[in-house]
Design a protein around this motif. Sequence first.
Motif, PDB file in Angstrom:
ATOM      1  N   SER A 298       0.842  -1.198   0.000  1.00 46.78           N
ATOM      2  CA  SER A 298       0.000   0.000   0.000  1.00 46.78           C
ATOM      3  C   SER A 298       0.877   1.248   0.000  1.00 46.78           C
ATOM      4  O   SER A 298       1.953   1.266   0.604  1.00 46.78           O
ATOM      5  CB  SER A 298      -0.944   0.019   1.210  1.00 46.78           C
ATOM      6  N   VAL A 299       0.398   2.262  -0.710  1.00 49.97           N
ATOM      7  CA  VAL A 299       1.122   3.524  -0.826  1.00 49.97           C
ATOM      8  C   VAL A 299       0.117   4.665  -0.754  1.00 49.97           C
ATOM      9  O   VAL A 299      -0.964   4.593  -1.356  1.00 49.97           O
ATOM     10  CB  VAL A 299       1.890   3.616  -2.170  1.00 49.97           C
ATOM     11  N   GLU A 300       0.464   5.709  -0.042  1.00 47.38           N
ATOM     12  CA  GLU A 300      -0.365   6.911  -0.001  1.00 47.38           C
ATOM     13  C   GLU A 300       0.377   8.046  -0.695  1.00 47.38           C
ATOM     14  O   GLU A 300       1.517   8.359  -0.345  1.00 47.38           O
ATOM     15  CB  GLU A 300      -0.689   7.315   1.445  1.00 47.38           C
ATOM     16  N   LYS A 302       0.681  11.983  -1.661  1.00 48.17           N
ATOM     17  CA  LYS A 302       0.262  13.232  -1.036  1.00 48.17           C
ATOM     18  C   LYS A 302       0.524  14.439  -1.919  1.00 48.17           C
ATOM     19  O   LYS A 302       0.590  15.560  -1.437  1.00 48.17           O
ATOM     20  CB  LYS A 302       0.968  13.401   0.311  1.00 48.17           C
ATOM     21  N   THR A 353      -1.978  -1.251  -3.297  1.00 46.70           N
ATOM     22  CA  THR A 353      -3.106  -0.336  -3.145  1.00 46.70           C
ATOM     23  C   THR A 353      -2.585   1.094  -3.060  1.00 46.70           C
ATOM     24  O   THR A 353      -1.681   1.382  -2.262  1.00 46.70           O
ATOM     25  CB  THR A 353      -3.907  -0.658  -1.869  1.00 46.70           C
ATOM     26  N   VAL A 354      -3.124   1.966  -3.908  1.00 48.05           N
ATOM     27  CA  VAL A 354      -2.700   3.363  -3.934  1.00 48.05           C
ATOM     28  C   VAL A 354      -3.855   4.247  -3.495  1.00 48.05           C
ATOM     29  O   VAL A 354      -4.968   4.148  -4.028  1.00 48.05           O
ATOM     30  CB  VAL A 354      -2.232   3.782  -5.346  1.00 48.05           C
ATOM     31  N   SER A 355      -3.595   5.102  -2.525  1.00 41.83           N
ATOM     32  CA  SER A 355      -4.592   6.093  -2.091  1.00 41.83           C
ATOM     33  C   SER A 355      -4.021   7.481  -2.310  1.00 41.83           C
ATOM     34  O   SER A 355      -2.810   7.696  -2.209  1.00 41.83           O
ATOM     35  CB  SER A 355      -4.957   5.888  -0.618  1.00 41.83           C
ATOM     36  N   MET A 356      -4.917   8.437  -2.623  1.00 40.57           N
ATOM     37  CA  MET A 356      -4.502   9.814  -2.866  1.00 40.57           C
ATOM     38  C   MET A 356      -5.418  10.762  -2.116  1.00 40.57           C
ATOM     39  O   MET A 356      -6.520  10.384  -1.676  1.00 40.57           O
ATOM     40  CB  MET A 356      -4.528  10.121  -4.367  1.00 40.57           C
ATOM     41  N   ASN A 357      -4.973  11.997  -1.981  1.00 45.31           N
ATOM     42  CA  ASN A 357      -5.736  12.991  -1.221  1.00 45.31           C
ATOM     43  C   ASN A 357      -6.646  13.812  -2.120  1.00 45.31           C
ATOM     44  O   ASN A 357      -6.533  15.029  -2.225  1.00 45.31           O
ATOM     45  CB  ASN A 357      -4.783  13.925  -0.453  1.00 45.31           C
ATOM     46  N   GLU A 362      -6.347  11.734  -9.267  1.00 41.99           N
ATOM     47  CA  GLU A 362      -6.238  10.595  -8.356  1.00 41.99           C
ATOM     48  C   GLU A 362      -6.643   9.276  -9.003  1.00 41.99           C
ATOM     49  O   GLU A 362      -6.235   8.209  -8.549  1.00 41.99           O
ATOM     50  CB  GLU A 362      -7.091  10.827  -7.106  1.00 41.99           C
ATOM     51  N   LYS A 372      -7.402   0.036  -5.527  1.00 45.78           N
ATOM     52  CA  LYS A 372      -7.938   1.139  -4.705  1.00 45.78           C
ATOM     53  C   LYS A 372      -7.921   0.735  -3.229  1.00 45.78           C
ATOM     54  O   LYS A 372      -8.143  -0.418  -2.905  1.00 45.78           O
ATOM     55  CB  LYS A 372      -9.369   1.456  -5.130  1.00 45.78           C
TER      56      LYS A 372
END
Length: 372
Positions: A298-300, A302, A353-357, A362, A372
């Motif tokens: 997983s990666v966030e 920013k 899993t990639v999450s973005m702000n 995104e 996701k």
Amino acid sequence: MNIYHDENMPFAKEFFGDLGTLYPFAGRELNAEMVENADVLLVRSITKVNESLLANNKSLQFVGTATIGVDHIDQTYLKSRDVPFTSAPGCNAISVAEYVLSALVVMSERYLIDLFSLKVGIVGAGNTGTRLSEKLSALGIEYVMCDPVLAESPNDTRNFVSLDEALACDVISLHVPLTQDGEHPTYHLLNETKLKNLTSEQILINACRGEVIDNKALLQLKQNGMQTKLILDVWEGEPNLLHPLIEYAEIASAHIAGYSLEGKARGTEMLYQALCKQLNIPANKALKDLLPSASINSVELKQEFDGILLNQLVKMVYDVRRDDGIFRQQINTQGFDHIRKTYPARREFSAVTVSMNNQANEGVPHRLGFSK
């Protein structure tokens, strides 16, 4: 039931262990004596399944190849013996598309090329070419597709261009099956004449079959000063490739573009499902239950998604330079097949899993294939 399978098929024991006795084999070493008692034969692309191989066998009930290509299978002979056959179309298409994208990321960094300004000519619009087009679309990279066979199909409404138009693009990526007959043979599709027309600004990628490019003509042209940038995963005459050609490739690898864990295992799963159907038994095992978690899962993000983040994301999951390094280090000492047999684990984008702000772009990583 005696089930003979290529030793490089992941999760073969997990999928087929309950269906019979398993006999793993080295794909290029298989011979008629070894498969004399086989009821089921499961191979990969390096094993030729033909009358010679099956001359001593009287019990064969099923043949499967865990690959997209089928040029190593004598389907006419199998039909003459009423032996059911299945392949695994599309099993490693995502893996190959991600190999191409990783190569383009590396090349854009190496030569300070604006990746998003390139025009890509995709030659072959089947499963692999389609997956590549989807990833290019996600990034807004322009592409055209050439596929004279699909262009003649009334069921395919995509726009296709001529081979010459595809070969005029900044990047040429080859994704055709190997065929020597018919109206549109692909053997030496890029012959000396076609290769001579390529320029120093172009990038040529072959991740389908080595014989699609005339390797001898390509080597001679490179020795005479041809400056086209080469990315070669496949080679004419594997495993006995034209070694002097290696030094002229920007990126060289041992026919492993489709060798992600997911890509190879998908082929195993597809053969398992086909065999269960043949045996009229339920297929109660699924790949999703067997795949391990990725080391980085997983990666966030920013900041706004851009070329720098693309570079970091792609290389975090798969940096093609690793395989180029292994190839150059081992090809002369360990050999082509050893590199393939000992290929280190590699995952697909979907393992992360990639999450973005809530940034404007995104959705791009997810359209590329990240979860996701």
